[in-house]
Design a protein around this motif. Structure first.
Motif, mmCIF file in Angstrom:
data_model
loop_
_atom_site.group_PDB
_atom_site.id
_atom_site.type_symbol
_atom_site.label_atom_id
_atom_site.label_comp_id
_atom_site.label_asym_id
_atom_site.label_seq_id
_atom_site.Cartn_x
_atom_site.Cartn_y
_atom_site.Cartn_z
ATOM 1 N N ARG A 189 8.218 2.098 -8.132
ATOM 2 C CA ARG A 189 9.070 3.141 -7.097
ATOM 3 C C ARG A 189 7.930 4.570 -5.560
ATOM 4 N NH1 ARG A 189 14.583 6.592 -6.863
ATOM 5 N NH2 ARG A 189 14.999 6.445 -4.730
ATOM 6 N N PRO A 190 6.604 4.924 -6.959
ATOM 7 C CA PRO A 190 6.504 5.450 -5.465
ATOM 8 C C PRO A 190 5.441 5.406 -4.987
ATOM 9 C CG PRO A 190 5.536 6.421 -7.769
ATOM 10 C CD PRO A 190 7.369 5.125 -7.655
ATOM 11 N N LEU A 191 4.441 3.623 -5.663
ATOM 12 C CA LEU A 191 4.121 2.821 -4.614
ATOM 13 C C LEU A 191 4.388 2.361 -3.732
ATOM 14 C CD1 LEU A 191 2.195 1.319 -8.035
ATOM 15 C CD2 LEU A 191 1.169 3.326 -7.031
ATOM 16 N N LEU A 192 5.779 2.192 -3.336
ATOM 17 C CA LEU A 192 6.346 1.399 -2.166
ATOM 18 C C LEU A 192 5.988 2.160 -0.952
ATOM 19 C CD1 LEU A 192 9.541 -0.179 -4.562
ATOM 20 C CD2 LEU A 192 7.585 -1.264 -3.284
ATOM 21 N N LEU A 193 6.058 4.052 -1.310
ATOM 22 C CA LEU A 193 5.749 5.198 -0.305
ATOM 23 C C LEU A 193 3.891 5.097 -0.452
ATOM 24 C CD1 LEU A 193 8.846 6.927 -0.922
ATOM 25 C CD2 LEU A 193 8.605 5.209 0.359
ATOM 26 N N PRO A 206 -1.374 0.196 2.768
ATOM 27 C CA PRO A 206 -0.626 -1.208 2.399
ATOM 28 C C PRO A 206 -0.539 -2.443 2.084
ATOM 29 C CG PRO A 206 -1.248 -0.228 4.688
ATOM 30 C CD PRO A 206 -2.473 0.285 3.822
ATOM 31 N N THR A 207 -1.865 -2.846 1.365
ATOM 32 C CA THR A 207 -1.683 -3.370 0.060
ATOM 33 C C THR A 207 -1.549 -2.989 -1.209
ATOM 34 O OG1 THR A 207 -4.334 -2.880 -0.189
ATOM 35 C CG2 THR A 207 -4.142 -4.731 1.624
ATOM 36 N N ILE A 208 -1.165 -1.798 -1.438
ATOM 37 C CA ILE A 208 -0.213 -1.220 -2.614
ATOM 38 C C ILE A 208 0.942 -1.589 -2.685
ATOM 39 C CG2 ILE A 208 -0.323 1.195 -4.008
ATOM 40 C CD1 ILE A 208 -3.282 2.007 -3.546
ATOM 41 N N GLN A 209 1.429 -1.050 -1.100
ATOM 42 C CA GLN A 209 2.822 -1.109 -0.969
ATOM 43 C C GLN A 209 3.768 -2.475 -1.178
ATOM 44 O OE1 GLN A 209 3.527 0.241 2.881
ATOM 45 N NE2 GLN A 209 3.392 2.243 2.301
ATOM 46 N N GLN A 210 2.136 -3.859 -0.597
ATOM 47 C CA GLN A 210 3.175 -4.663 -1.218
ATOM 48 C C GLN A 210 3.038 -5.475 -1.707
ATOM 49 O OE1 GLN A 210 -0.157 -6.699 1.808
ATOM 50 N NE2 GLN A 210 0.534 -5.336 2.943
ATOM 51 N N GLN A 264 7.717 -2.143 8.540
ATOM 52 C CA GLN A 264 6.088 -2.136 7.657
ATOM 53 C C GLN A 264 5.712 -3.016 8.251
ATOM 54 O OE1 GLN A 264 4.543 -0.524 6.446
ATOM 55 N NE2 GLN A 264 5.997 0.617 4.841
ATOM 56 N N ASN A 265 4.423 -3.852 7.756
ATOM 57 C CA ASN A 265 4.111 -5.235 8.903
ATOM 58 C C ASN A 265 4.557 -6.051 7.738
ATOM 59 O OD1 ASN A 265 2.758 -5.587 5.664
ATOM 60 N ND2 ASN A 265 1.279 -4.323 6.604
ATOM 61 N N ARG A 266 3.423 -6.732 8.466
ATOM 62 C CA ARG A 266 5.026 -8.768 8.206
ATOM 63 C C ARG A 266 4.325 -8.974 6.082
ATOM 64 N NH1 ARG A 266 0.159 -13.278 9.301
ATOM 65 N NH2 ARG A 266 -1.629 -11.985 9.892
ATOM 66 N N PHE A 267 3.365 -9.197 6.605
ATOM 67 C CA PHE A 267 3.279 -8.834 4.858
ATOM 68 C C PHE A 267 3.924 -8.016 3.856
ATOM 69 C CE2 PHE A 267 -0.752 -9.130 6.571
ATOM 70 C CZ PHE A 267 -0.693 -10.600 6.287
ATOM 71 N N TYR A 268 4.327 -7.106 3.847
ATOM 72 C CA TYR A 268 5.347 -6.232 3.363
ATOM 73 C C TYR A 268 6.690 -6.759 3.390
ATOM 74 C CZ TYR A 268 8.390 -2.381 0.975
ATOM 75 O OH TYR A 268 8.774 -1.382 0.497
ATOM 76 N N LYS A 269 7.184 -6.918 4.716
ATOM 77 C CA LYS A 269 8.420 -7.607 4.944
ATOM 78 C C LYS A 269 8.600 -8.722 4.025
ATOM 79 C CE LYS A 269 8.779 -6.189 9.434
ATOM 80 N NZ LYS A 269 8.704 -6.123 11.468
ATOM 81 N N LYS A 270 7.763 -10.041 4.257
ATOM 82 C CA LYS A 270 7.628 -10.731 3.149
ATOM 83 C C LYS A 270 8.133 -10.857 1.577
ATOM 84 C CE LYS A 270 4.224 -13.390 5.216
ATOM 85 N NZ LYS A 270 3.269 -13.721 5.197
#
Length: 476
Positions: free
Chosen positions: A15-19, A23-27, A63-69
């Motif tokens: 969960r904390p990694l989503l924040l 960006p690559t860690i979030q994705q 967020q960016n397109r990678f995260y949205k997907k």
């Protein structure tokens, strides 16, 4: 440590990694959650209980397109398992955010959003309505017009999932102008797209005459008939399903299909494939034949009976055999001419043995019984009925004997044949309840013959004659 505790531990780590600021860690964290949720409903439930969904929904718009997907993938993975989990996705406000993603510049984001919406909508009409209320339908119709094949497929599939539940939901899809765009894609070379397009049109057409007519007015005939010759089995099946869903509504729509060459094309399709791919075609022929004498005759003239008989004998699955039996019953139930066309195909003994087979499913027994009854009540072709006298149980026997009692009083040639082929002897061997309808039919048949002939073929009469021979005292 229990599995639940392990899950809670994993969720609290992800969960904390989503924040995370990277960006690559979030994705990657979102993808990991999606894969976990996709695996089974327990893991999906753990994602819901971990209060992760609201966080994902918030980030969808930022967020960016990678995260949205990746976020849309998580929502899809949670929502696919059950209506309850899909409802949890709806309650965290995901639908509006997913609908906004359908307008994204990136086709991959649109595709991921359409996929998630489809998985939510497919469960029931309430969830489907929620997708509609989020404003997704007009945007999905725009998506099927995009050049990317993968996006077209998912958008068509989602429109199909929305349309399937009720006429009102299907009407919403129609009002957004979907039919014309779907109809144009029937000839697309991509098999997976054709599957979804045909499925969506079927789900619209199935609900009412008006919706079926709107699909027909999009000029899908005769082009849809080419799908019945497609090398992809699912395209064949979905094409036949679409034709079935239109044919079932009215004699006029069935007649339109006959005139377009639809019956002949479906018969060819049934002959060229095996298994469940045959099922919608079999049912389509049954629906067409059920409407009227003329339409039933169109099935007969197009040589529809032999492939239906083949399905009855060849297929392993009872539900396919049951559909073939039902269709044959619809073809043969109109007039003596229709019944004879079915009877001469030598299908009546097959129907009877399936009805009497204890291994047959309840549905197969019911369908074969009804088919026999429908055909027998009209059949005056006695050579096809006679073999059934030996084995038929009383509830079927009364229909067979009833037909003989109608024909024999008016046909001397048939009476002679009835004696020479052993039919009269078989009738005398039937044990009927006194006063029953079966006994009345037997009496009517017996009254067609001289009394001594009836006595001669009655059980035990030969013993009586032998006894008389033994007791006879010759005059010396």
């Amino acid at each position: 440590m229990s599995q639940r505790q392990v899950l809670q531990g994993v969720m609290s780590l992800l969960r904390p990694l989503l924040l995370d600021v990277v960006p690559t860690i979030q994705q990657t964290a979102a993808l990991a959650l999606g894969r976990l949720a996709n695996y089974n409903d327990d893991l999906a439930e753990a994602v819901v209980k971990g209060d992760i969904l609201p966080q994902l929904v918030c980030s969808l718009s930022e967020q960016n397109r990678f995260y949205k997907k990746a976020a849309a993938f998580v929502l899809r993975a949670v929502g696919k398992h059950s209506p309850q989990l899909a409802q949890a996705v709806v309650q965290c406000g995901a639908l509006e955010s997913l609908a906004i993603c359908l307008e994204d510049f990136d086709p991959g984001v649109k595709e991921a959003a359409a996929w998630a919406l489809g998985y939510i909508a497919r469960h029931n009409s309430e969830l489907s309505q929620a997708v509609v209320d989020a404003g997704a339908v007009p945007l999905l119709v725009l998506c099927i017009q995009e050049p990317e094949i993968a996006l077209k497929r998912i958008a068509a599939s989602t429109l199909s999932d929305i349309s399937k539940h009720s006429p009102e939901l299907a009407q919403t899809v129609v009002d957004a102008g979907a039919i014309a765009h779907l109809a144009q894609m029937i000839l697309n070379p991509d098999a997976k797209l054709k599957r979804q397009v045909l499925s969506a049109l079927s789900q619209i057409a199935k609900h009412s005459v008006d919706l079926a007519e709107l699909v027909v007015e999009a000029e899908i005939f005769p082009v849809v008939l080419t799908c019945l010759k497609d090398s992809d089995e699912y395209v064949k099946k979905n094409g036949a399903t679409l034709i079935r869903e239109i044919a079932k509504h009215t004699p006029e729509l069935s007649q339109f299909i006959v005139n377009a060459g639809g019956v002949a094309a479906v018969i060819d399709c049934i002959g060229s494939c095996r298994g469940t791919v045959r099922l919608p075609g079999i049912m389509m022929l049954g629906y067409v034949a059920a409407h009227s004498e003329n339409l039933s005759m169109a099935v007969i003239v197009s040589k529809g009976i032999p492939p239906l008989c083949t399905c009855l004998v060849e297929e392993q699955e009872d539900h396919i055999k049951a559909a073939a039996a039902w269709a044959l019953g619809q073809v043969g139930r109109h007039t003596p001419e229709h019944a004879r066309a079915v009877a001469v195909a030598n299908v009546l003994p097959t129907l009877l043995s399936m009805y009497m087979d204890t291994h047959s499913s309840e549905d197969l027994q019911l369908k074969t019984k009804r088919a026999l009854k429908n055909i027998l009540q009209k059949c005056t072709y006695l050579p096809a009925l006679e073999p059934l006298l030996q084995d038929a149980p009383p509830n079927i026997l009364k229909h067979i004997v009833g037909q003989f009692s109608k024909v024999l009083p008016h046909d001397s040639k048939a009476r002679r044949l009835f004696v020479t082929t052993g039919g009269l002897k078989k009738v005398q061997e039937i044990k009927a309840e006194p006063g029953s309808l079966l006994q009345e039919y037997i009496n009517t048949i017996n009254n067609c013959f001289p009394e001594e002939i009836v006595r001669y073929y009655s059980p035990g009469y030969s013993e009586i004659l032998l006894e008389r021979v033994e007791n006879y005292q010759p005059v010396l």
